[in-house]
Design a protein around this motif. Structure first.
Motif, mmCIF file in Angstrom:
data_model
loop_
_atom_site.group_PDB
_atom_site.id
_atom_site.type_symbol
_atom_site.label_atom_id
_atom_site.label_comp_id
_atom_site.label_asym_id
_atom_site.label_seq_id
_atom_site.Cartn_x
_atom_site.Cartn_y
_atom_site.Cartn_z
ATOM 1 N N GLY A 181 9.514 11.820 12.132
ATOM 2 C CA GLY A 181 8.055 11.882 12.219
ATOM 3 C C GLY A 181 7.334 11.139 11.112
ATOM 4 N N GLN A 182 8.063 10.464 10.245
ATOM 5 C CA GLN A 182 7.427 9.778 9.109
ATOM 6 C C GLN A 182 6.987 8.377 9.498
ATOM 7 O OE1 GLN A 182 10.506 10.093 6.155
ATOM 8 N NE2 GLN A 182 9.750 12.071 5.460
ATOM 9 N N TYR A 183 5.916 7.918 8.858
ATOM 10 C CA TYR A 183 5.400 6.562 9.082
ATOM 11 C C TYR A 183 4.893 6.002 7.762
ATOM 12 C CZ TYR A 183 0.645 8.278 8.548
ATOM 13 O OH TYR A 183 -0.498 8.813 8.030
ATOM 14 N N THR A 184 4.805 4.687 7.704
ATOM 15 C CA THR A 184 4.219 3.996 6.551
ATOM 16 C C THR A 184 3.425 2.803 7.060
ATOM 17 O OG1 THR A 184 6.089 4.613 5.134
ATOM 18 C CG2 THR A 184 4.693 2.802 4.377
ATOM 19 N N LEU A 185 2.131 2.798 6.759
ATOM 20 C CA LEU A 185 1.243 1.682 7.091
ATOM 21 C C LEU A 185 0.912 0.937 5.803
ATOM 22 C CD1 LEU A 185 -1.405 3.274 9.476
ATOM 23 C CD2 LEU A 185 -0.124 1.210 9.949
ATOM 24 N N SER A 186 1.135 -0.368 5.778
ATOM 25 C CA SER A 186 0.798 -1.166 4.603
ATOM 26 C C SER A 186 -0.361 -2.089 4.934
ATOM 27 C CB SER A 186 2.000 -2.000 4.165
ATOM 28 O OG SER A 186 3.057 -1.155 3.781
ATOM 29 N N VAL A 187 -1.345 -2.124 4.034
ATOM 30 C CA VAL A 187 -2.518 -2.983 4.217
ATOM 31 C C VAL A 187 -2.587 -3.926 3.018
ATOM 32 C CG1 VAL A 187 -5.019 -3.040 4.511
ATOM 33 C CG2 VAL A 187 -3.705 -1.118 5.437
ATOM 34 N N PRO A 188 -2.594 -5.240 3.254
ATOM 35 C CA PRO A 188 -2.671 -6.188 2.143
ATOM 36 C C PRO A 188 -3.922 -5.968 1.298
ATOM 37 C CG PRO A 188 -2.198 -7.325 4.211
ATOM 38 C CD PRO A 188 -2.522 -5.902 4.546
ATOM 39 N N GLY A 189 -3.776 -6.142 -0.008
ATOM 40 C CA GLY A 189 -4.861 -5.902 -0.946
ATOM 41 C C GLY A 189 -6.141 -6.653 -0.622
ATOM 42 N N ALA A 190 -6.033 -7.838 -0.044
ATOM 43 C CA ALA A 190 -7.220 -8.624 0.291
ATOM 44 C C ALA A 190 -8.089 -7.935 1.336
ATOM 45 C CB ALA A 190 -6.805 -10.005 0.794
#
Length: 122
Positions: free
Chosen positions: A65-74
């Motif tokens: 059930g785990q997730y990781t969303l990454s959003v670029p710093g820009a």
């Protein structure tokens, strides 16, 4: 090479290194939104779609059930966004957050969708 030329060369290289290091630290830091998707009974939900529509990013939760969303710093400006979760057989859920640099934990629980279970049974 005369001594003062060597000193000037060293000073130039040192100044360039400081400039590059300063430029990197001035760049915006990435945002990471992570968490766990569970049922309202506390069971992990694998395969749930987790999205931030405003940024057009999304992932699927893993077997635990785990997730990781990454959003670029820009793309991180302290803006309000909504983390939305959908999974087959469950009612969707969402949570509004302010997207900031660094890591944020957003755990969400989904209730079972009894009406979809009844539709699938007939």
């Amino acid at each position: 090479m005369p001594h003062n030329r060597r000193g000037l060369l060293f000073a130039g290289v040192a100044a360039l290194a400081l400039f590059v290091a300063g430029a990197k630290s001035a760049q915006a830091q990435d945002a990471v939104v992570r968490g766990t998707i569970t049922s309202d009974r506390g069971e992990p939900i694998a395969g749930a779609n987790v999205v931030i529509d405003e940024l057009r990013v999304g992932v699927v939760s893993n077997a635990t059930g785990q997730y990781t969303l990454s959003v670029p710093g820009a793309r991180v400006r302290g803006q309000p966004v909504v983390v939305r979760v959908r999974a087959i057989g469950f009612k969707p859920n969402s949570k509004a957050i302010t997207l900031t640099p660094g890591e944020q934990v957003v755990d969400l629980a989904l209730g079972y969708d009894v009406s979809s279970a009844l539709e699938n049974a007939s």
